[in-house]
Write a protein that holds these residues in place. Structure first.
Motif, PDB file in Angstrom:
ATOM      1  N   ALA A  76       0.810  -1.223   0.000  1.00 35.04           N
ATOM      2  CA  ALA A  76       0.000   0.000   0.000  1.00 35.04           C
ATOM      3  C   ALA A  76       0.841   1.270   0.000  1.00 35.04           C
ATOM      4  O   ALA A  76       0.293   2.369   0.126  1.00 35.04           O
ATOM      5  CB  ALA A  76      -0.926   0.002   1.218  1.00 35.04           C
ATOM      6  N   ASN A  77       2.167   1.139  -0.119  1.00 28.19           N
ATOM      7  CA  ASN A  77       3.055   2.302  -0.093  1.00 28.19           C
ATOM      8  C   ASN A  77       2.820   3.124   1.186  1.00 28.19           C
ATOM      9  O   ASN A  77       2.681   4.352   1.152  1.00 28.19           O
ATOM     10  CB  ASN A  77       2.830   3.164  -1.346  1.00 28.19           C
ATOM     11  N   LEU A  78       2.796   2.428   2.318  1.00 31.24           N
ATOM     12  CA  LEU A  78       2.511   3.093   3.581  1.00 31.24           C
ATOM     13  C   LEU A  78       3.589   4.092   3.979  1.00 31.24           C
ATOM     14  O   LEU A  78       3.312   5.044   4.701  1.00 31.24           O
ATOM     15  CB  LEU A  78       2.341   2.054   4.697  1.00 31.24           C
ATOM     16  N   GLY A  79       4.822   3.864   3.517  1.00 33.65           N
ATOM     17  CA  GLY A  79       5.893   4.791   3.854  1.00 33.65           C
ATOM     18  C   GLY A  79       5.578   6.205   3.402  1.00 33.65           C
ATOM     19  O   GLY A  79       5.732   7.169   4.159  1.00 33.65           O
ATOM     20  N   ARG A  80       5.125   6.327   2.142  1.00 37.38           N
ATOM     21  CA  ARG A  80       4.740   7.634   1.619  1.00 37.38           C
ATOM     22  C   ARG A  80       3.551   8.205   2.372  1.00 37.38           C
ATOM     23  O   ARG A  80       3.502   9.404   2.688  1.00 37.38           O
ATOM     24  CB  ARG A  80       4.395   7.506   0.130  1.00 37.38           C
ATOM     25  N   MET A  81       2.589   7.350   2.681  1.00 34.44           N
ATOM     26  CA  MET A  81       1.386   7.816   3.378  1.00 34.44           C
ATOM     27  C   MET A  81       1.698   8.242   4.808  1.00 34.44           C
ATOM     28  O   MET A  81       1.114   9.207   5.307  1.00 34.44           O
ATOM     29  CB  MET A  81       0.326   6.719   3.369  1.00 34.44           C
ATOM     30  N   ILE A  82       2.595   7.534   5.468  1.00 33.10           N
ATOM     31  CA  ILE A  82       3.005   7.929   6.817  1.00 33.10           C
ATOM     32  C   ILE A  82       3.688   9.293   6.782  1.00 33.10           C
ATOM     33  O   ILE A  82       3.436  10.153   7.632  1.00 33.10           O
ATOM     34  CB  ILE A  82       3.931   6.867   7.433  1.00 33.10           C
ATOM     35  N   PHE A  83       4.554   9.504   5.787  1.00 34.24           N
ATOM     36  CA  PHE A  83       5.217  10.801   5.633  1.00 34.24           C
ATOM     37  C   PHE A  83       4.190  11.907   5.406  1.00 34.24           C
ATOM     38  O   PHE A  83       4.293  12.997   5.986  1.00 34.24           O
ATOM     39  CB  PHE A  83       6.207  10.749   4.468  1.00 34.24           C
ATOM     40  N   ASN A  84       3.192  11.635   4.560  1.00 33.39           N
ATOM     41  CA  ASN A  84       2.138  12.625   4.322  1.00 33.39           C
ATOM     42  C   ASN A  84       1.383  12.947   5.607  1.00 33.39           C
ATOM     43  O   ASN A  84       1.107  14.115   5.910  1.00 33.39           O
ATOM     44  CB  ASN A  84       1.159  12.111   3.261  1.00 33.39           C
ATOM     45  N   SER A  85       1.044  11.914   6.363  1.00 34.38           N
ATOM     46  CA  SER A  85       0.306  12.128   7.609  1.00 34.38           C
ATOM     47  C   SER A  85       1.121  12.929   8.603  1.00 34.38           C
ATOM     48  O   SER A  85       0.592  13.800   9.306  1.00 34.38           O
ATOM     49  CB  SER A  85      -0.096  10.776   8.222  1.00 34.38           C
ATOM     50  N   ILE A  86       2.414  12.640   8.694  1.00 33.27           N
ATOM     51  CA  ILE A  86       3.277  13.363   9.638  1.00 33.27           C
ATOM     52  C   ILE A  86       3.369  14.833   9.266  1.00 33.27           C
ATOM     53  O   ILE A  86       3.215  15.715  10.126  1.00 33.27           O
ATOM     54  CB  ILE A  86       4.677  12.721   9.679  1.00 33.27           C
ATOM     55  N   THR A  87       3.618  15.125   7.991  1.00 29.84           N
ATOM     56  CA  THR A  87       3.745  16.523   7.567  1.00 29.84           C
ATOM     57  C   THR A  87       2.424  17.276   7.746  1.00 29.84           C
ATOM     58  O   THR A  87       2.410  18.418   8.213  1.00 29.84           O
ATOM     59  CB  THR A  87       4.206  16.611   6.110  1.00 29.84           C
ATOM     60  N   GLU A 233      -0.288   9.737  -4.336  1.00 32.83           N
ATOM     61  CA  GLU A 233       0.819  10.401  -3.647  1.00 32.83           C
ATOM     62  C   GLU A 233       0.335  11.403  -2.600  1.00 32.83           C
ATOM     63  O   GLU A 233       1.140  11.900  -1.806  1.00 32.83           O
ATOM     64  CB  GLU A 233       1.733  11.115  -4.640  1.00 32.83           C
ATOM     65  N   ASN A 234      -0.964  11.695  -2.587  1.00 33.07           N
ATOM     66  CA  ASN A 234      -1.508  12.638  -1.611  1.00 33.07           C
ATOM     67  C   ASN A 234      -2.329  11.957  -0.515  1.00 33.07           C
ATOM     68  O   ASN A 234      -2.948  12.643   0.289  1.00 33.07           O
ATOM     69  CB  ASN A 234      -2.391  13.679  -2.317  1.00 33.07           C
ATOM     70  N   LYS A 235      -2.341  10.640  -0.491  1.00 36.58           N
ATOM     71  CA  LYS A 235      -3.124   9.919   0.502  1.00 36.58           C
ATOM     72  C   LYS A 235      -2.391   9.882   1.841  1.00 36.58           C
ATOM     73  O   LYS A 235      -1.170   9.904   1.910  1.00 36.58           O
ATOM     74  CB  LYS A 235      -3.397   8.484   0.031  1.00 36.58           C
ATOM     75  N   THR A 236      -3.179   9.804   2.905  1.00 32.62           N
ATOM     76  CA  THR A 236      -2.621   9.675   4.249  1.00 32.62           C
ATOM     77  C   THR A 236      -2.728   8.233   4.722  1.00 32.62           C
ATOM     78  O   THR A 236      -3.336   7.386   4.068  1.00 32.62           O
ATOM     79  CB  THR A 236      -3.367  10.601   5.235  1.00 32.62           C
ATOM     80  N   ILE A 237      -2.163   7.951   5.892  1.00 33.83           N
ATOM     81  CA  ILE A 237      -2.069   6.589   6.385  1.00 33.83           C
ATOM     82  C   ILE A 237      -3.447   5.969   6.610  1.00 33.83           C
ATOM     83  O   ILE A 237      -3.652   4.773   6.382  1.00 33.83           O
ATOM     84  CB  ILE A 237      -1.232   6.545   7.694  1.00 33.83           C
ATOM     85  N   GLN A 238      -4.414   6.757   7.044  1.00 37.93           N
ATOM     86  CA  GLN A 238      -5.745   6.206   7.296  1.00 37.93           C
ATOM     87  C   GLN A 238      -6.419   5.751   6.009  1.00 37.93           C
ATOM     88  O   GLN A 238      -7.220   4.800   6.020  1.00 37.93           O
ATOM     89  CB  GLN A 238      -6.621   7.242   8.012  1.00 37.93           C
ATOM     90  N   ILE A 239      -6.110   6.402   4.897  1.00 38.97           N
ATOM     91  CA  ILE A 239      -6.672   5.995   3.607  1.00 38.97           C
ATOM     92  C   ILE A 239      -6.003   4.725   3.113  1.00 38.97           C
ATOM     93  O   ILE A 239      -6.632   3.886   2.454  1.00 38.97           O
ATOM     94  CB  ILE A 239      -6.495   7.115   2.564  1.00 38.97           C
ATOM     95  N   GLY A 240      -4.731   4.535   3.451  1.00 36.45           N
ATOM     96  CA  GLY A 240      -3.998   3.364   2.970  1.00 36.45           C
ATOM     97  C   GLY A 240      -4.545   2.057   3.494  1.00 36.45           C
ATOM     98  O   GLY A 240      -4.353   0.998   2.887  1.00 36.45           O
ATOM     99  N   ILE A 241      -5.255   2.087   4.623  1.00 33.34           N
ATOM    100  CA  ILE A 241      -5.767   0.850   5.213  1.00 33.34           C
ATOM    101  C   ILE A 241      -6.767   0.171   4.292  1.00 33.34           C
ATOM    102  O   ILE A 241      -6.828  -1.054   4.213  1.00 33.34           O
ATOM    103  CB  ILE A 241      -6.388   1.154   6.589  1.00 33.34           C
TER     104      ILE A 241
END
Length: 288
Positions: A76-87, A233-241
């Protein structure tokens, strides 16, 4: 006769205390189990295979499958989503706390007509259901060209959290002694100096309390993150689930692993600032 009566009362009081203690501990254990069991079950299930999950949902895994966490991050490319959520969470929290601190300072320190009405309007924002504002928010961000952008989430999260942050911080502003600020004014400290160098550091407990609630809210928010963003590329971690579910199959164990990854930061943040939050909610409620 009076001595026997007094002894009986003492025994009754002792029995009542023992019974009250037993009931108290039963309730504590019950609510602790009620709260922690879902989290424990979620973590244990995330270490199973899908076959083990369907065969026996409440059993322990035969062999812990830590690869589920690797699959969760890679699929799910969670790494990118985690970075988005943090920022998003950090920027929204900084803007929110700074704006709420300024509003709280103006309401607490200056006397002007209608200030309590303004504060009441701020507080009333806490009661507005966020889902009721979906269409207006979507229309506004669409008109200004911020749709499908992380900036839309940063602005929105900062704005919707201002009522509760203002409510919390104002309690600390009201309890802050005016004499300290007056002494700083006599010593030649200007408006911005008093605000940034004296007031904010001395009310940091309230700021930390508001910031913690704001960060957790931003991190866990799903509805508007799903509404305002569409590009991967604009999704956050909650969407990745939800990426682990498709039309025909669902990779439950990897999805549960992703959920564990998503909730860990909230738990860690709360544990780190638990004392400040508790002291902030109690101290900020008292006006000195």
């Amino acid at each position: 006769m009076s001595e026997k009566k007094q002894e009986k009362e003492i025994q009754t009081t002792a029995a009542s205390k023992i019974l009250g203690g037993i009931i108290r501990w039963v309730l504590i254990i019950f609510f602790a189990f009620y709260t922690l069991f879902p989290l424990l079950w979620l973590f244990i299930t995330s270490l199973k295979t899908n076959a083990e999950y369907f065969d026996s949902p409440f059993s322990l895994p035969a062999v812990p499958q830590f690869i589920n966490y690797i699959n969760a991050v890679s699929q799910a490319n969670l790494g990118r989503m985690i970075f988005n959520s943090i920022t998003v969470a950090i920027v929204a929290t900084v803007i929110n706390v700074l704006a709420a601190a300024m509003a709280s300072y103006a309401i607490s320190r200056f006397n002007f007509k209608g200030k309590e009405l303004i504060f009441a309007l701020f507080s009333a924002g806490i009661m507005v259901p966020l889902n009721a504002m979906m269409v207006p928010y979507y229309t506004i961000f669409s008109k200004v060209g911020l749709l499908d952008s992380l900036n839309s989430l940063r602005i929105l999260y900062a704005a919707i959290g201002i009522p509760i942050s203002t409510f919390i911080i104002r309690g600390f502003m009201d309890s802050f002694p005016m004499e300290i600020e007056e002494a700083a004014y006599v010593d030649g400290c200007g408006f911005f100096g008093r605000f940034f160098r004296i007031l904010l550091p001395l009310t940091r407990t309230g700021l930390v309390t508001a910031a913690t609630f704001q960060f957790i809210t931003c991190w866990n928010e799903f509805v508007y993150a799903n509404l305002l963003t569409s590009a991967p590329e604009n999704k956050t971690i909650q969407i990745g689930i939800r990426y682990f579910t498709n039309q025909f199959t669902t990779d439950y164990v990897s999805m549960y692993a992703a959920i564990v990854v998503a909730i860990v930061p909230s738990i860690v943040i709360y544990m780190l600032f638990q004392e400040q939050i508790i002291s902030g909610l109690t101290a900020g409620a008292v006006k000195g």
